[in-house]
Design a protein around this motif. Sequence first.
Motif, PDB file in Angstrom:
ATOM      1  N   GLN A  99      -0.568  -4.291 -16.588  1.00 22.41           N
ATOM      2  CA  GLN A  99       0.403  -3.352 -16.032  1.00 22.41           C
ATOM      3  C   GLN A  99      -0.288  -2.265 -15.216  1.00 22.41           C
ATOM      4  OE1 GLN A  99       2.411  -0.544 -18.658  1.00 22.41           O
ATOM      5  NE2 GLN A  99       4.362  -0.973 -17.643  1.00 22.41           N
ATOM      6  N   LEU A 100      -1.415  -1.766 -15.721  1.00 26.35           N
ATOM      7  CA  LEU A 100      -2.165  -0.754 -14.984  1.00 26.35           C
ATOM      8  C   LEU A 100      -2.647  -1.320 -13.646  1.00 26.35           C
ATOM      9  CD1 LEU A 100      -3.338   2.147 -15.168  1.00 26.35           C
ATOM     10  CD2 LEU A 100      -5.429   1.123 -16.050  1.00 26.35           C
ATOM     11  N   TRP A 101      -3.115  -2.566 -13.664  1.00 29.79           N
ATOM     12  CA  TRP A 101      -3.575  -3.201 -12.430  1.00 29.79           C
ATOM     13  C   TRP A 101      -2.406  -3.383 -11.450  1.00 29.79           C
ATOM     14  CZ3 TRP A 101      -7.297  -4.290  -9.265  1.00 29.79           C
ATOM     15  CH2 TRP A 101      -7.150  -5.306  -8.318  1.00 29.79           C
ATOM     16  N   GLN A 102      -1.238  -3.821 -11.945  1.00 26.73           N
ATOM     17  CA  GLN A 102      -0.084  -4.023 -11.071  1.00 26.73           C
ATOM     18  C   GLN A 102       0.358  -2.706 -10.427  1.00 26.73           C
ATOM     19  OE1 GLN A 102       2.690  -5.937 -13.748  1.00 26.73           O
ATOM     20  NE2 GLN A 102       2.077  -7.992 -13.108  1.00 26.73           N
ATOM     21  N   ARG A 103       0.351  -1.642 -11.195  1.00 26.41           N
ATOM     22  CA  ARG A 103       0.722  -0.349 -10.641  1.00 26.41           C
ATOM     23  C   ARG A 103      -0.293   0.116  -9.606  1.00 26.41           C
ATOM     24  NH1 ARG A 103       3.161   2.963 -15.903  1.00 26.41           N
ATOM     25  NH2 ARG A 103       5.310   2.236 -15.615  1.00 26.41           N
ATOM     26  N   PHE A 104      -1.555  -0.160  -9.861  1.00 20.51           N
ATOM     27  CA  PHE A 104      -2.586   0.191  -8.891  1.00 20.51           C
ATOM     28  C   PHE A 104      -2.354  -0.536  -7.570  1.00 20.51           C
ATOM     29  CE2 PHE A 104      -6.582  -1.409  -7.039  1.00 20.51           C
ATOM     30  CZ  PHE A 104      -7.019  -0.234  -6.459  1.00 20.51           C
ATOM     31  N   VAL A 105      -2.070  -1.847  -7.639  1.00 20.81           N
ATOM     32  CA  VAL A 105      -1.845  -2.631  -6.421  1.00 20.81           C
ATOM     33  C   VAL A 105      -0.595  -2.135  -5.693  1.00 20.81           C
ATOM     34  CG1 VAL A 105      -1.312  -4.933  -5.536  1.00 20.81           C
ATOM     35  CG2 VAL A 105      -3.050  -4.652  -7.301  1.00 20.81           C
ATOM     36  N   GLU A 106       0.464  -1.801  -6.440  1.00 21.55           N
ATOM     37  CA  GLU A 106       1.705  -1.307  -5.826  1.00 21.55           C
ATOM     38  C   GLU A 106       1.460  -0.040  -5.004  1.00 21.55           C
ATOM     39  OE1 GLU A 106       5.162  -2.744  -9.009  1.00 21.55           O
ATOM     40  OE2 GLU A 106       4.334  -0.716  -9.088  1.00 21.55           O
ATOM     41  N   ILE A 107       0.568   0.815  -5.505  1.00 22.80           N
ATOM     42  CA  ILE A 107       0.313   2.079  -4.820  1.00 22.80           C
ATOM     43  C   ILE A 107      -0.705   1.905  -3.697  1.00 22.80           C
ATOM     44  CG2 ILE A 107      -0.491   4.459  -5.125  1.00 22.80           C
ATOM     45  CD1 ILE A 107       0.332   4.155  -8.095  1.00 22.80           C
ATOM     46  N   ALA A 108      -1.752   1.128  -3.948  1.00 22.23           N
ATOM     47  CA  ALA A 108      -2.874   1.044  -3.013  1.00 22.23           C
ATOM     48  C   ALA A 108      -2.607   0.116  -1.836  1.00 22.23           C
ATOM     49  CB  ALA A 108      -4.133   0.595  -3.754  1.00 22.23           C
ATOM     50  N   GLN A 109      -1.934  -1.004  -2.075  1.00 23.45           N
ATOM     51  CA  GLN A 109      -1.805  -2.023  -1.035  1.00 23.45           C
ATOM     52  C   GLN A 109      -1.046  -1.578   0.206  1.00 23.45           C
ATOM     53  OE1 GLN A 109      -0.155  -5.926  -2.204  1.00 23.45           O
ATOM     54  NE2 GLN A 109       0.997  -5.849  -0.284  1.00 23.45           N
ATOM     55  N   PRO A 110       0.125  -0.881   0.080  1.00 21.18           N
ATOM     56  CA  PRO A 110       0.929  -0.616   1.283  1.00 21.18           C
ATOM     57  C   PRO A 110       0.204   0.121   2.394  1.00 21.18           C
ATOM     58  CG  PRO A 110       2.225  -0.176  -0.679  1.00 21.18           C
ATOM     59  CD  PRO A 110       0.821  -0.422  -1.141  1.00 21.18           C
ATOM     60  N   TYR A 111      -0.832   0.893   2.074  1.00 26.19           N
ATOM     61  CA  TYR A 111      -1.562   1.593   3.129  1.00 26.19           C
ATOM     62  C   TYR A 111      -2.296   0.610   4.031  1.00 26.19           C
ATOM     63  CZ  TYR A 111      -4.859   4.781   5.395  1.00 26.19           C
ATOM     64  OH  TYR A 111      -5.587   5.472   6.329  1.00 26.19           O
ATOM     65  N   PHE A 112      -2.716  -0.524   3.463  1.00 21.95           N
ATOM     66  CA  PHE A 112      -3.491  -1.498   4.227  1.00 21.95           C
ATOM     67  C   PHE A 112      -2.680  -2.725   4.635  1.00 21.95           C
ATOM     68  CE2 PHE A 112      -6.580   0.851   1.710  1.00 21.95           C
ATOM     69  CZ  PHE A 112      -7.558   1.143   2.648  1.00 21.95           C
ATOM     70  N   TYR A 113      -1.648  -3.050   3.832  1.00 22.91           N
ATOM     71  CA  TYR A 113      -0.885  -4.264   4.146  1.00 22.91           C
ATOM     72  C   TYR A 113       0.554  -4.083   3.661  1.00 22.91           C
ATOM     73  CZ  TYR A 113      -0.138  -9.221   5.040  1.00 22.91           C
ATOM     74  OH  TYR A 113       0.312 -10.419   5.547  1.00 22.91           O
ATOM     75  N   PRO A 114       1.546  -4.423   4.499  1.00 29.64           N
ATOM     76  CA  PRO A 114       2.951  -4.198   4.122  1.00 29.64           C
ATOM     77  C   PRO A 114       3.337  -5.006   2.885  1.00 29.64           C
ATOM     78  CG  PRO A 114       2.747  -4.672   6.476  1.00 29.64           C
ATOM     79  CD  PRO A 114       1.418  -4.978   5.855  1.00 29.64           C
ATOM     80  N   PRO A 115       4.123  -4.423   1.970  1.00 28.96           N
ATOM     81  CA  PRO A 115       4.593  -5.170   0.793  1.00 28.96           C
ATOM     82  C   PRO A 115       5.533  -6.297   1.207  1.00 28.96           C
ATOM     83  CG  PRO A 115       4.900  -2.790   0.523  1.00 28.96           C
ATOM     84  CD  PRO A 115       4.562  -3.019   1.966  1.00 28.96           C
ATOM     85  N   GLY A 116       5.595  -7.313   0.370  1.00 30.81           N
ATOM     86  CA  GLY A 116       6.465  -8.447   0.639  1.00 30.81           C
ATOM     87  C   GLY A 116       6.088  -9.613  -0.250  1.00 30.81           C
ATOM     88  N   PRO A 117       6.786 -10.757  -0.108  1.00 30.20           N
ATOM     89  CA  PRO A 117       6.460 -11.939  -0.907  1.00 30.20           C
ATOM     90  C   PRO A 117       5.020 -12.392  -0.653  1.00 30.20           C
ATOM     91  CG  PRO A 117       8.592 -12.189   0.168  1.00 30.20           C
ATOM     92  CD  PRO A 117       7.958 -10.972   0.753  1.00 30.20           C
TER      93      PRO A 117
END
Length: 678
Positions: A18-36
Amino acid sequence: MTAVSQSKLPLKFRFDRQLWQRFVEIAQPYFYPPGPRSSIQFLFLILTQLVFVVAFTFFFVVSLALIGFQFAPKFFSGLVNEIIYLKFLSSLGKSSIEIFQNLLTYLPAYIFLVLLVVSSGIFYAYRRKLKGREKQWLVLGLLLFLAFIVSSLNVLISYVFRFIDNALNGRNPQVFWEFLWVYGITLVIAIPILISYRYTRRKLALFWREWLTNTFLKDYFSNRAYYELDSNAANTDIDNPDQRMTEDVNSFTTTILDLILDILDSILDLVAFTGILYSISTQLTIGLLGYVSIATILALWIGTKLIKINFNQLRLEGDFRYGMVHVRDNAESIAFYRGENLELSQVEGRLGRAIRNYDLLIVWLALLDIFQYAYNYFARLVPYLIVAPLYFAKQVDFGTIGQGIFAFQMVLSALSIIPTRIQSISSFAASIERLGMLYERFRQRETRDVVGSGIVNYPSTHFKVDGLTLNTPNAEQTLFQNLSFELTPPQSLLVVGTSGCGKSSLLRAIAGLWRNGTGTIESPDYTQALFLPQQPYMLLGTLREQLKYPNLRENVTDEEIQLALTTVNLENLSVRMGGLGAEKDWAALLSQGEQQRLAFARILLNQPKYVILDEATSALDVTNERRLYELLQSQDITYISVGHRPSLIDYHQTVLDLRSANHSGWQLLAAKDYQFAS
């Protein structure tokens, strides 16, 4: 939510999925748009960039080696013979021309060239999907490249010291001074690179913080999420959202880059110096790995405890700070009530909870200090215990002792990132939890708005309420049931009833703030409506900005502003306050009656088609009240009022009474037929 209720939240933190998933949710959008499948693509691009940097660094290092052969052939000949991934240079000849010519036939060079071209092509193919995020990838690529160069410089310096020590031990002044010059030149080159590396890290953290904060702010102000996340609201489980978007975002962006790049540095140093260490002593390498593995397990156990304590400390510090701000914002009311003793007790209670948690934090930090000091000091003895006997047995040269100690410290540092950084990792994990909870709340609101739940709001050209049953946000009370009415321009409606029957709550539902219940509400677009609460909002700004708020019209002139002030019986306000450009504490300086008249001036300047008034004239005398309502009628504005004064009936066509005979229903009457209860 109060500090007491927050402290009862079940908090169980650990390094888990869960901690890892929350980290990815916060960190990823700056570098790559969220999506499937976006997380997989994001990690793929990270690996692609690493491949690109490795390939590019290979050619960069080879180029530097070719240049180095021109200026210090003796040193670089010895260097490439010692480093396994540069040995091919020594086998290709001693001159740079020979090395360059034979490099064209060297297979690894072509492999790295293919990797360089393929990784560049992948990024080119993804350029559309990045959606304007090229800058952050360029800066990140530069950081990775500088990290590789810094690690290479560390390897270079270790060999410089080894050759210098051997020259001293062999009493060879010519070689000593030559290598000392190499060391000096290396420092001249290395210092700007190290400074650039650290500067770029901070710059990327700043860019990231700006982007992430703006993203959270947009979500915070979107669809009035700030209203639902008010720390005073009874239905929020997100404490201190302001602190999360300021301190926690700053901590996240700074710490994540430091941590990730430190891990990368550690991996590079581990790869580079493990070979050196292994060539000196196999036993030293194996012993070091075992020593660090045990220390890492202990550090993770301590860190798991620290995450919860750090999380609570951030929350409790925010509660204490909010309590002090609350006293400052309500100083006059507290003074009238003589409530300073109770306020002091509450603030001291918040401080006490923060102090008690920090006291617990100190205890665990002391245990962490004991562990880290013991870990570091005992580790210093190991290379001496193993390398010195090898030197005495003449199995290694004198320079190997210094290089072995240096390599041991570099590998130890690389492997010790968890034991030595566990406090910052724990604080970082707490920030991830707090930001992750806020991020998930924003996403839940988006899903709720899309799917729809509770009261449904529709845009319309007029007000219409159909079958409305309204509950309080915590669903503890039903205020009224099956309420229906329609208000077409230019009609006006007066809402009356006993205190607590739901008059102001009805306005909140019409404005879309409260959605707990059933039924539908049709209302005009917010750009055409203006809301006047009993206590008008005074923003931080000039008198001109106060009157133009919320800026539904552009190009409002000072002449229009002065005319509006005169119309609401505030003609001398501008002169008395020092002009329209004066900036003061308006909420403290103006009386409530002046603030209510100023709010009516906003109607004249913004020219809305619809106005909602929640006891907006309660602080005015009957004469001023009549003047302002006649002003509303002259503007051909559709309005809804909440009030208690019988005189208000004269300015409305319809009355909605939420106070029925048995206190359980409502009734809608023409104003001429309604009589206020005595």
